[in-house]
Every structure is written in structure tokens, then in C-alpha cells.
Design an enzyme around this catalytic site. Structure first.
Site, PDB file in Angstrom:
ATOM      1  N   CYS A 161      -4.493  37.052  22.908  1.00  0.00           N
ATOM      2  CA  CYS A 161      -5.541  37.259  23.907  1.00  0.00           C
ATOM      3  C   CYS A 161      -6.919  37.165  23.254  1.00  0.00           C
ATOM      4  O   CYS A 161      -7.299  36.109  22.783  1.00  0.00           O
ATOM      5  CB  CYS A 161      -5.318  38.591  24.626  1.00  0.00           C
ATOM      6  SG  CYS A 161      -6.221  38.686  26.192  1.00  0.00           S
ATOM      7  N   HIS A 168       0.603  38.416  26.405  1.00  0.00           N
ATOM      8  CA  HIS A 168       0.800  39.570  25.531  1.00  0.00           C
ATOM      9  C   HIS A 168       2.277  39.870  25.287  1.00  0.00           C
ATOM     10  O   HIS A 168       2.847  40.722  25.986  1.00  0.00           O
ATOM     11  CB  HIS A 168       0.189  40.810  26.180  1.00  0.00           C
ATOM     12  CG  HIS A 168      -1.300  40.821  26.226  1.00  0.00           C
ATOM     13  ND1 HIS A 168      -2.070  41.329  25.207  1.00  0.00           N
ATOM     14  CD2 HIS A 168      -2.162  40.394  27.174  1.00  0.00           C
ATOM     15  CE1 HIS A 168      -3.354  41.223  25.530  1.00  0.00           C
ATOM     16  NE2 HIS A 168      -3.444  40.651  26.713  1.00  0.00           N
ATOM     17  N   GLU A 172       3.427  41.725  23.085  1.00  0.00           N
ATOM     18  CA  GLU A 172       3.553  43.142  22.672  1.00  0.00           C
ATOM     19  C   GLU A 172       3.668  44.078  23.869  1.00  0.00           C
ATOM     20  O   GLU A 172       4.060  45.231  23.720  1.00  0.00           O
ATOM     21  CB  GLU A 172       2.375  43.533  21.761  1.00  0.00           C
ATOM     22  CG  GLU A 172       1.066  43.892  22.453  1.00  0.00           C
ATOM     23  CD  GLU A 172       0.219  42.682  22.877  1.00  0.00           C
ATOM     24  OE1 GLU A 172       0.745  41.549  22.943  1.00  0.00           O
ATOM     25  OE2 GLU A 172      -0.984  42.903  23.166  1.00  0.00           O
TER      26      GLU A 172
END
Lengths: 730, 231
Positions: free
Chosen positions: B87, B204, B206
Site C-alpha cells: 500500500c 493488504h 497482512e
């Protein structure tokens, strides 16, 4: 008393009587800066002068409450040495004048209220009300507000996890932007605002002071007229990047033991923060305004004290700890300035360029703040309307399709996709469900959060409407399997000087109080926003409730989506077909009329406790509360969320539209695998449940009505809002 | 023991999320490295996390790209240390020249937060060896400036060099405008540098590396990195 000829022409919103009180307190004519300080401190926004008398009647205590109303935010115990700190606050007036900055700084302000107390914000919520979709300003205001909320929260890295949005012509001239923040802190690291001790350094940190937002609190304490756009300069400008740095710097300093007291500079900025710290600590504060970090050089004491520049905090430190604090704020590239000292005078003294710009005794400034028991008239009761008096639709299925695609019931995806609702990687229950579910970082626990209010009920019957707002928020938190712990409220009303408006406020507070008591969920924080009216036209009475609950093991939580084919669908609670004040009546049967559905608090409690236990025992696979639009809309939402239909075979023992769209309270729809076990548990708990059908298939079928495909429901549900926002027609 | 560093800029806000995902995969916490540091600790992986470094005020990632620590990150990358930018981290890597192209404002001009389907274009990199080529994974995106653009020569070099890591796609893997959430050229969601040791991506992984959050499609990336580095 004073000679009226001496009176300044502009009393800054103060009444003649209030001005006389100031003359008595000071024993002389106030200087300009002093008058400004009294004006903001005694504004409706800061003093709650019209509502205080009634707010004191609300239940605010309970074993879970660590701090009730009166600090920056409420604090409740969530076990394991942790506390949830939360509050809701309005930014209505500024958001109407400048929607992006108004909403953004509303979000920034409420987050500061929470991290001032030592909590890391973990979730933002909001409650928004706009005018009629066809009103020429609505699209612009909604676009700006949603962008502003996202712009601030996204940059801060705090997820915006849910909220509510509704439209009504009553908000054409006064939109509502209520923002709520929930944070988490250690119970032994909670910070308060009392500046106890003398000779302590008073320290200013954060952004520099500019001349934005001067008299914002006064502006927010008056009704609008045709010239409200001219109030733009009273709207603050937000800088979420600076606030992110301020958050990290404050939490870093809070990890030490250098801070004695801390208070954010929100409404009325340096004035209210210094006065509150001095008053609560029973000390005096002398500030040298020459040391205030300034954005522009030629600011007067009046401007500095009344500026509502954002992203600022005032702290009282232990003596000798200034350098330690400075090192932390230097690292985060923020200003830190020692601007004063506490003393035992109990006076607020402002020095500027070698002169005394103000010298005010603090206790009377606070204690003599006006408190009015304004005259009020109870809202006259409305007749109960029976189902037969409300026109039936030609086709139930068509009516349902229209409702799920209507402005008030359609999907809010367009809104919440603009909010980062997943940052921090703890959002377990995303927007769109009954309550947002946010994991307590590093644990198996989660907080459930919901904001609710049904203003058309409150208008019809403020007491019942106030009860219903609390009950619905409580129900939404219950519907995911969490135990509601406490509430925050945001009372949005018109001009309290009008007895019928004051009557709405009184009734709503009475209803809320009764509900909070019965549901054992006290109000721990809140905000009041009055004078939401333009040219004498008030908003619908909108007492918004934010509820925070806890689930110990989030793996037990359920969502509202249908999950498995073949599961039984039950209604928990009795269906009487109450169509008065329903969405169906308003949108499809000629307009709102009659009494709203009453809430029986004993039944509410029993049903909710039963549903929660059934969820935690693993007997329920999905749960959804029944609210706007009744059973049919609730079933449609569960089908849309799960992408699976259901066949509802129960035959209503009342007009079909009353069964489908009635808004009887205290009800849930649940699905379960073991029908008999569920019925047995309900019988034992003395809860009325009805087996109405089965999950499955690609369509939702309501008894004899034509089946509606889930795809068609979903398309209708998703279509309206993005299409509306993309079109240019009024 | 393999080690990772997470770079923290003023305004980073996915640093903790990244650290949590790395700790789960590596078995121990990464080092958090403040942007003002002039030295990068010796680590096996550098992660540049998401957020709003410097408020995104000049241009997303532009100021962070000039932080002292980024010179060290660039030096480590040139020595072959794996660098992962997610990002805002991807934006920083393009701004400092470690990756080509630029991330413009989303075509809708709106911030968009939603789960998107990504087609894994290559499974033979240290970042993507936990996936199979052509696999469709579901990962959240959350950005305002994720509209990837590169000039025709750069795009050709990326395509010819098999340097596109992920593309936005339909659930069945089809690449189309309809499946493109932000206007990115060729539906590009993530790219490698020429040497293949630097990956930048807008979505993302994560955030979906934990079943309680609704998906684990991000997890194989961190597990693959941990294994590749340990090997």
C-alpha cells in the site's frame, strides 16, 4: 446593577441576565477576552445549560463503570486489566456549513477525547442524518461528510467499523453528524483532567494555534437562518496527520509517569481546557499567552483563547519532567511549550505582552454557569393505528423489493467502502451487520458496537422513542452474541427555548433513562446538540445511542447472514403487526401516522438474554434483530448477506402486510440446526418463539407471495445509493 | 534466526499489522525501525508498511522516499535483501525508484476499502512461492491512490520480464475492466523489480492472514518468505 448603557453591543450570544451575572462575578465590566471566555463557557454547547437538569436523571452507575459522564469520555471495565473508553459527539452545525472539514474535525475531536484519557482508539462509528434525497444540497453534503469521515479516520489508521445513515426532509437545513470513538486502555493507566497541585508546569502540545474555529462553540449553540453559509470561518480545519503524531506522542509520554492531568483542546479550545483543569483540580492557572505556539504572529488573546484549531492538548506535568516530554514531542516533530503554572489562587489569569488580558475566578465561572429548567410541553399522545387502517400493497413481494431498495433501507456499502474498516487487523465483524465486532488486540475478546435511533418514533412519542433507541442498540449488540455493558448518547434536538422541543428532549431522556436502568446499561458519556433548526424548522428529535458490549470468546459470535441450507428459521418475540410509524406506512401507505411501537423493557431484557445465551451455547447459527421494515426486510437482509434464500411457510394470523412489515419491538430472527432443543430452551426461558420456515434455495418466498430471487433482492439493495450519488439530478 | 525490519514513518499506520503477520510467520517479532535512523539493522527482510506517511500531503510516498532510512533500504535491496512494500509502502518504493511506475488517484476518485480478487501471476518468487501461478486469492484493498500507471516502454518491460506479481481479476481469474477496482493499467496490483527481490503491491495480505478476520489468503506470502529466508 449595571447601567445598561455600558453594555457591549455584541453580547456574543449571552443573555442580558447572563451578562449581569458576569458583572457580579467580576465586580467590573469584563474585558473583551473575558467576555469571550464567559460566552463560550456558558454557551449551550459547553455548559449544557438547557439539558443539564434532565441529564442528571440518567442512570450512570454500575459495577462495570470506572468513569461516568463528566470527563472527556466514559470508561468501563472489560476485564483482564483493560478498560474500554468511549464517547459520541456531534459536529452538526459545522458539517452543514462545510461538510468535509466539519465531519473530519468531528472525527478528530472525538478521537482526541478518547486518547486524552490514555486509550488507543480502536474503532470509529457514526450516525448520520441528511435531508430528503431530492433536496439540492443532500448529495453534496453526504459526499462531503462521508469523504471527511474517511479522510480523517483512514489517515489516523483507526478503522471506521459501522454506523447509520438516514434521510428525511426535516434535516434539509440541519444535517446530523455524530461520531463515536472506542478506545482501549489499561485500567491502571487512565488519565484525567484534574490539575491537582500547585507550582506545576502547564504544557501546550500539538499543532499551532491559528484563527480558525473562533467562536465555533457559540455558532453551534444557535439556530441557522438564511445566512448560515457566512459562518464558514467558524469551522475548524483538520490535519489528521498531525493528530496521528499527537496520538503516538501522547501515548508514548503516557507510558511514563510524567503526566498529572491532560485535557484535549476541543470546543472553546484553550479556554475550556484550562478552565476545566483548574476547576477540577481546585487550583488557579496563570498562562503566558506569549508562549502559545501560533500559526500567525498577530493573534490577540481573545483569538488565542477562542480559537478551535485542532490537534492540540493541554497537560499538567510533574515538575522537572518537561525535558523528558519535550524529547518525545521533538521526535514526533510536534510543538511543546510550557505556557503557564498552576497556583492556589483558583483564578484563571492570562498574561500577554506584559499586561493582564484576563483575570477570572474559576469556581464561579464554572459553578455559576447558567442552568435552565426550561418550560416544556409533553408531546400529545397519538392514537394507535390498527393494521386494517394501513393500506395493503398490491403485491407483498413487490413491496419488499421496493423497501430493500429504498433510500433508508438500501445497502450502505457506498458509504463504508470509503472508510478503512480493516486497519489494525482486528475487525472481526465488518460494517453491514447488526453490530460491529472489534477484537481486543492480542486476546480472544471482542467489543461489539452499535449506534441507533429511530427519529420518527421519537417525534411521535419521545418517551417510547427514547426507550426504543436504547433497546435497539442493546438488541444489535446482543444479536452478535455480546453482552451490552454501557451506552453513550448524543441528544440532537431543535431550539430548546420552544416548549414543544424541550418536551421532546425531556421525554426522550425519560425513555432512555428507563431503558438503561432496565437493561443495566448505564450512560457513561454523551453530548447534546441543540438549536438544530433553520428558520424555525426543527429536525426530527434524534437522540442517538451508541452501545458497547463485550463477548469473551469471539469465536462464539454469530453474524446475520443465512449460512446453511436446511436450517430452521425462527422469530424470537411476538408479532402483533404494528404498522403505526413503520417504514412501510411512511413509504408505501401514505405517510407516518399514529403511535410508534411500544417497547416493553421487561420483555426486551428477557428476549435478549435468551438470544444471547442461545448464541453462546452454540444453538444459533445466525441472528438478526428485527427493526425498520419488519420481518420481511430482516429476512431479506439475511438472505442477501448469505447469498441463500429461505422458504417462509408460516401463515400469518393477521393481514399479511402487517405480519411482513410491522415493527413490533424486542424481536430477532435466528436460524438453528436443532429445532427441538431451541424450542425447549425458549419454553424454559418463557420466550415466545415461532418456527416460520427453512433456509435454502435461491429465492426468498414469503408464504403465498411470489418467490423473489436473492439475486434480485441483492441487486435492488445495492443499486440505489451509488446510482443516486452518481447522478446529477436534484 | 531469520530477522525482519518494519520501517516506521510518521503517519505509518499498518506497521503493527505488518509486525503481527511477520511475527506469526517468523516466530518472533520484527524490529521496528524509525524513519530517521541512518542505519538499517542487518536483517533478512525489509517491510515498508501501509499508512499515510507524512499525511500523503505532497504526493503519496513522496516525502517518505526521501527519509534517511530509505537510502539504506535501497542499498540493502541492491545487495539482494528482500523488500516488501504494501500500500503506502508500494507508493514509497515507486517514489524512491526501487520500482517503476506511479500510483495515481483511484479512477473513482474515492478511497476504496473492500476485498478484491487477485490473480497470482508468478509462483516462483520468494514472495509468492506459497501460491500457484494462476491461483486467485482474496485480499483486502484500502487506498485512495492505487491506480497503477507506467509508460508503454516500462509496461512492456514489466510484462516481458514477467514482473507483474498480481492482477485484479474476477473470482474465476478473468482479467477485465469490470474486475479493476481502481483503474490500474493492465489490472496491475503488484510488481517485482528486475532482480525479483523487491515486491510492491497495493492490497493488504497482512490483513487477511488470520481465520478470525474472514480469510487467510494473505498468510502463504508471509510463510513463504519465512521459509525462503530460513533456507
Amino acid at each position: 446593577m449595571s447601567d445598561t448603557a455600558e453594555r457591549p453591543e455584541d453580547l456574543m450570544g449571552l443573555s442580558d441576565e447572563e451578562y449581569d451575572t458576569i458583572l457580579n462575578i467580576l465586580g467590573r465590566t469584563p474585558k473583551l477576552t473575558e467576555l469571550g471566555i464567559f460566552s463560550v463557557m456558558w454557551s449551550e454547547h459547553c455548559s449544557y445549560k438547557s439539558s443539564k437538569f434532565w441529564l442528571k436523571t440518567l442512570p450512570t452507575e454500575g459495577p462495570q463503570v470506572i468513569q461516568g459522564p463528566g470527563e472527556n469520555a466514559g470508561v468501563i471495565d472489560i476485564g483482564d486489566g483493560l478498560a474500554a473508553i468511549f464517547k459520541i459527539e456531534s459536529h452538526n452545525h459545522p458539517s452543514f456549513i462545510e461538510p468535509y472539514q466539519g465531519a473530519a474535525t468531528g472525527v478528530g475531536g472525538i478521537m482526541r477525547d478518547v486518547f486524552t484519557m490514555g486509550a488507543r482508539p480502536v474503532a470509529n462509528m457514526n450516525a448520520l442524518r441528511f435531508g430528503a434525497p431530492e433536496h439540492p444540497k443532500t448529495r453534496h453534503l453526504m459526499d462531503g461528510v462521508v469523504s471527511g469521515i474517511g479522510g480523517y479516520g483512514n489517515c489516523m489508521g483507526v478503522p471506521t467499523v459501522g454506523g447509520e445513515v438516514n434521510f428525511d426532509p426535516a434535516y434539509n437545513g440541519n444535517i446530523l453528524v455524530n461520531a463515536m470513538t472506542v478506545g482501549i486502555a489499561s485500567t491502571d493507566k487512565i488519565f484525567y483532567s484534574a490539575a491537582a497541585g500547585v507550582g506545576l508546569p502547564v504544557v501546550y502540545v500539538g499543532a499551532k494555534t491559528g484563527s480558525d474555529g473562533i467562536h465555533g462553540a457559540t455558532m453551534a449553540s444557535a439556530a441557522f437562518d438564511d445566512d448560515s453559509a457566512e459562518k464558514r470561518p467558524t469551522v475548524q480545519v483538520g490535519d489528521p496527520f498531525t493528530e496521528k503524531l499527537l496520538l503516538e506522542a501522547c501515548l508514548e509520554l503516557m507510558a511514563t509517569d510524567a503526566i498529572i492531568a491532560i485535557q484535549d483542546m476541543g470546543a472553546a479550545g484553550l479556554t475550556s481546557s484550562s478552565v476545566e483543569m483548574a476547576d477540577k483540580g481546585k487550583v488557579g492557572i496563570t498562562l503566558n499567552l506569549d508562549h502559545v505556539p501560533k500559526r500567525e504572529t498577530a493573534m490577540t488573546p481573545y483569538e488565542m483563547m477562542l480559537s478551535e484549531s485542532q490537534e492540540r492538548m493541554l497537560m499538567v506535568l510533574k515538575p522537572g519532567r518537561e525535558d523528558e516530554a519535550r524529547a518525545i514531542f521533538d521526535k514526533w516533530e510536534l510543538d511543546l511549550a510550557v505556557i503557564g503554572k498552576t497556583n492556589d489562587s483558583q483564578r484563571l489569569v492570562l498574561e500577554w505582552q506584559g499586561e493582564t488580558a484576563a483575570d477570572i475566578p474559576v469556581p464561579p465561572l464554572v459553578a455559576a454557569a447558567p442552568e435552565y429548567e426550561r418550560p416544556w410541553i409533553a408531546t400529545p399522545p397519538r392514537a394507535v393505528i390498527c393494521a386494517a387502517e394501513v393500506a395493503a400493497p398490491v403485491d407483498i413481494a413487490e413491496a419488499l423489493l421496493a423497501l430493500v431498495g429504498s433510500p433508508d433501507l438500501c445497502s450502505r456499502r457506498w458509504v463504508w467502502e470509503q472508510y478503512d474498516h480493516m486497519v489494525m487487523a482486528d475487525t472481526v465483524g465488518r460494517p453491514g451487520g447488526d453490530a460491529a465486532l472489534v477484537r481486543v488486540h492480542g486476546t480472544k475478546k471482542a467489543l461489539a458496537i452499535s449506534t441507533d435511533c429511530t427519529p420518527r418514533y421519537v417525534l411521535a412519542n419521545p418517551v417510547e422513542g427514547g426507550k426504543q433507541a436504547v433497546a435497539e442498540a442493546w438488541r444489535n449488540v446482543t444479536a452478535v452474541g455480546a453482552t451490552p455493558l454501557a451506552m453513550t448518547n448524543n441528544l440532537n434536538f431543535g431550539n430548546p427555548e420552544r416548549p414543544e422541543i424541550m418536551g421532546q428532549l425531556v421525554g426522550a431522556v425519560q425513555g432512555m433513562g428507563a431503558a438503561c436502568l432496565a437493561l443495566e446499561a448505564p450512560i457513561v458519556s454523551g453530548n447534546v446538540s441543540l438549536y438544530n433548526e433553520t428558520n424555525g424548522e426543527a429536525i426530527l428529535p434524534t437522540p442517538v445511542i451508541g452501545c458497547v458490549g463485550l463477548i469473551d470468546d469471539l469465536t462464539n459470535a454469530v453474524g446475520s447472514a443465512f449460512i446453511n441450507e436446511g436450517e430452521a428459521v425462527f422469530i424470537v418475540g411476538e408479532t402483533a403487526g404494528w404498522l403505526g410509524c413503520s417504514i412501510y406506512q411512511r413509504d408505501q401507505a401514505g405517510g407516518t401516522a399514529g403511535a410508534p411501537p411500544p417497547v416493553d423493557l421487561e420483555i426486551e431484557r428477557r428476549h435478549g438474554d435468551f438470544v444471547r445465551a442461545a448464541i453462546l451455547d452454540g444453538r444459533v447459527t445466525a441472528c438478526h434483530d428485527v427493526s425498520d421494515g419488519g420481518l420481511a426486510v430482516a429476512l431479506a437482509e439475511m438472505a442477501i448477506a448469505g447469498g441463500i434464500g429461505a422458504e417462509i411457510t408460516a401463515t400469518p394470523d393477521m393481514p399479511a402486510h402487517a405480519w411482513a412489515f410491522g415493527e413490533d419491538q424486542s424481536r430477532y430472527i435466528v436460524t438453528c440446526t436443532d429445532t427441538n432443543a431451541f424450542i425447549t430452551a425458549a419454553t424454559e426461558a418463557e420466550v415466545h418463539v415461532t418456527h416460520i420456515g427453512t433456509v435454502g434455495g435461491a429465492a426468498l418466498t414469503l408464504f403465498e407471495a411470489e418467490p423473489i430471487s436473492v439475486a434480485a433482492l441483492s441487486e435492488a439493495h445495492l443499486r440505489w445509493l451509488p446510482a443516486y450519488m452518481a447522478s446529477r439530478e436534484a | 534466526m531469520s530477522t525482519a525490519a518494519v520501517i516506521v514513518f510518521p503517519g505509518s499506520n499498518c506497521d503493527r499489522d505488518m509486525a503481527v503477520a511477520l511475527e506469526a510467520a517468523f516466530g518472533h517479532a520484527p524490529q521496528m525501525v524509525w524513519h530517521g535512523n541512518r542505519a538499517l539493522p542487518k536483517v533478512d527482510l525489509v517491510a515498508v508498511p501501509g499508512g499515510f506517511s507524512y499525511g500523503d500531503y505532497l504526493r503519496s510516498g513522496a516525502m517518505a522516499a526521501n527519509s534517511p532510512i530509505m537510502r539504506e533500504v535501497a542499498a540493502a535491496a541492491s545487495r539482494g535483501t528482500p523488500v516488501l512494500g504494501i500500500c503506502n509502502g508500494f507508493q514509497v518504493l515507486t517514489e524512491c525508484g526501487l520500482l517503476p511506475g506511479v500510483l495515481m488517484r483511484n479512477a473513482s476518485l474515492k478511497f476504496i476499502c473492500r476485498d478484491v480478487d487477485l490473480r497470482v501471476e508468478r509462483a516462483d518468487s520468494i514472495f509468492t512461492s506459497g501460491y500457484t501461478a494462476g491461483q486467485v486469492i482474496r485480499v483486502p484493498m484500502a487506498h485512495h491512490d492505487g491506480n497503477y500507471f507506467a509508460d508503454p516502454d516500462t509496461l512492456k518491460a514489466l510484462e516481458d520480464g514477467d514482473r507483474v506479481a498480481f492482477r485484479y481479476c474476477a473470482p474465476d481469474g478473468t482479467i477485465s475492466d469490470l474486475a479493476n477496482p481502481n483503474g490500474s493499467i493492465a489490472n496491475i496490483a503488484g510488481i517485482f523489480n528486475e532482480a525479483g527481490n523487491v515486491l510492491g503491491m497495493m492490497p493488504h495480505p497482512e490483513r487477511l492472514a488470520d481465520p478470525l478476520l474472514g480469510g487467510t489468503d494473505g498468510l502463504p506470502m508471509f510463510q513463504a518468505l519465512a521459509e525462503a529466508i530460513a533456507a
